[in-house]
Write a protein that holds these residues in place. Structure first.
Motif, short mmCIF file in Angstrom:
data_model
loop_
_atom_site.label_atom_id
_atom_site.label_comp_id
_atom_site.label_asym_id
_atom_site.label_seq_id
_atom_site.Cartn_x
_atom_site.Cartn_y
_atom_site.Cartn_z
N GLU A 129 44.86 2.22 53.71
CA GLU A 129 43.62 2.62 54.39
C GLU A 129 43.89 3.74 55.40
OE1 GLU A 129 44.62 -0.77 54.48
OE2 GLU A 129 43.51 -1.10 52.62
N VAL A 130 45.13 3.83 55.89
CA VAL A 130 45.50 4.81 56.91
C VAL A 130 46.45 5.87 56.36
CG1 VAL A 130 46.62 5.09 59.16
CG2 VAL A 130 45.17 3.10 58.73
N LEU A 131 47.38 5.47 55.49
CA LEU A 131 48.43 6.38 55.00
C LEU A 131 48.28 6.65 53.51
CD1 LEU A 131 51.58 4.80 56.66
CD2 LEU A 131 50.52 6.96 57.28
N ALA A 132 48.44 7.89 53.11
CA ALA A 132 48.51 8.27 51.70
C ALA A 132 49.94 8.71 51.42
CB ALA A 132 47.55 9.42 51.41
N PRO A 133 50.49 8.37 50.23
CA PRO A 133 51.83 8.85 49.89
C PRO A 133 51.86 10.38 49.93
CG PRO A 133 51.12 7.18 48.34
CD PRO A 133 49.93 7.53 49.17
N GLY A 134 52.93 10.92 50.50
CA GLY A 134 53.05 12.36 50.62
C GLY A 134 54.19 12.93 49.82
N SER A 135 54.20 14.25 49.74
CA SER A 135 55.27 15.00 49.11
C SER A 135 55.87 15.88 50.20
CB SER A 135 54.69 15.85 47.97
OG SER A 135 55.68 16.63 47.39
N PHE A 136 57.18 15.74 50.47
CA PHE A 136 57.82 16.37 51.62
C PHE A 136 58.96 17.27 51.17
CE2 PHE A 136 56.23 12.19 52.49
CZ PHE A 136 55.55 12.30 53.69
N SER A 137 59.23 18.29 51.96
CA SER A 137 60.42 19.12 51.74
C SER A 137 60.97 19.51 53.11
CB SER A 137 60.10 20.36 50.92
OG SER A 137 59.23 21.21 51.64
N ALA A 138 62.27 19.77 53.15
CA ALA A 138 62.92 20.22 54.38
C ALA A 138 64.27 20.81 54.01
CB ALA A 138 63.09 19.07 55.37
N GLU A 139 64.84 21.55 54.94
CA GLU A 139 66.16 22.15 54.76
C GLU A 139 67.15 21.40 55.63
OE1 GLU A 139 68.35 26.30 56.03
OE2 GLU A 139 66.21 26.33 55.60
#
Length: 182
Positions: free
Chosen positions: A141-151
C-alpha cells in the motif's frame, strides 16, 4: 500422573528424550552443510582450465554482503527523503563475468520504518555498475518494487550516482536518486 506406574513414567520420559535427540539430530543435519567450508577439488580437468581462462574474471569483485549499506541521500521526485534506510545483501555468488546478490532494502521515511523490499542485484566489475531489481514489498500500500542502479566507488564502500525507477508490471512508484555507504 497419579496412579501411573514408575515403569510407565520411565518409558514416557525416555520417549520424550528420544524425540528431543531426534529433533536436534535433524536440525544439525540440516545446518551442517552451511557450517562446513567447501572442499576444493584435488584434481583439475584440462577442460576446466581452458574454460577458466576464457571466462571473464570477477576476481577482485567486492563482497557486497559484508556489512549494511546505509542510505545517506535518497530523495524521490516528490521530495520525500528516505535517508536512514538500509540495504543489506544476504547472499552473493559469481555468475561468469558478473556477481549476483540478494537481500533487502529496509525503507524509512523520516523516523518511521515503512517496509521491506526484497531485491536481487547484479554487479558488473568491468563497469563498477550495480543493478538492483525489487521483487516484492511487505507493505504494497506504501511501497512499490523499484529498479535501482548505482556506481560502486573505487574503495568498495560507497554506492554513488544512484537512480531508481519502476519495475515493469508493478505498481508505478515515484522516481528518485540515492547514495549509500557502509
Amino acid at each position: 500422573m497419579a496412579g501411573q506406574s514408575p515403569r510407565g513414567s520411565l518409558l514416557a520420559s525416555g520417549t520424550v528424550i528420544a524425540a528431543l535427540i531426534s529433533g536436534v539430530t535433524a536440525l544439525v543435519t540440516a545446518l551442517l552443510p552451511w557450517l562446513l567450508p567447501e572442499k576444493s577439488p584435488t584434481t583439475v580437468e584440462p577442460a576446466a582450465i581452458v574454460a577458466t581462462r576464457e571466462a571473464p574474471s570477477t576476481a577482485g569483485a567486492p563482497n557486497l554482503a559484508i556489512g549494511t549499506w546505509t542510505i545517506v541521500s535518497s530523495v524521490d521526485d516528490a521530495g520525500n527523503d528516505y535517508a536512514g534506510s538500509t540495504l543489506r545483501f544476504l547472499t552473493q555468488h559469481e555468475l561468469g563475468d558478473r556477481v549476483e546478490a540478494s537481500g533487502f532494502f529496509e525503507w524509512r521515511l523520516g523516523q518511521e520504518a515503512i517496509g521491506r523490499e526484497q531485491v536481487v542485484a547484479t554487479y558488473d566489475p568491468a563497469t563498477r555498475q550495480l543493478f538492483i531489481e525489487g521483487k516484492y514489498t511487505d507493505n504494497p500500500e506504501v511501497l512499490a518494487p523499484g529498479s535501482f542502479s548505482a556506481e560502486l566507488s573505487d574503495d568498495g564502500r560507497q554506492l554513488l550516482n544512484g537512480r531508481w525507477g519502476n519495475v515493469p508490471g508493478e505498481r508505478v512508484g515515484i522516481l528518485g536518486t540515492w547514495e549509500a555507504r557502509r
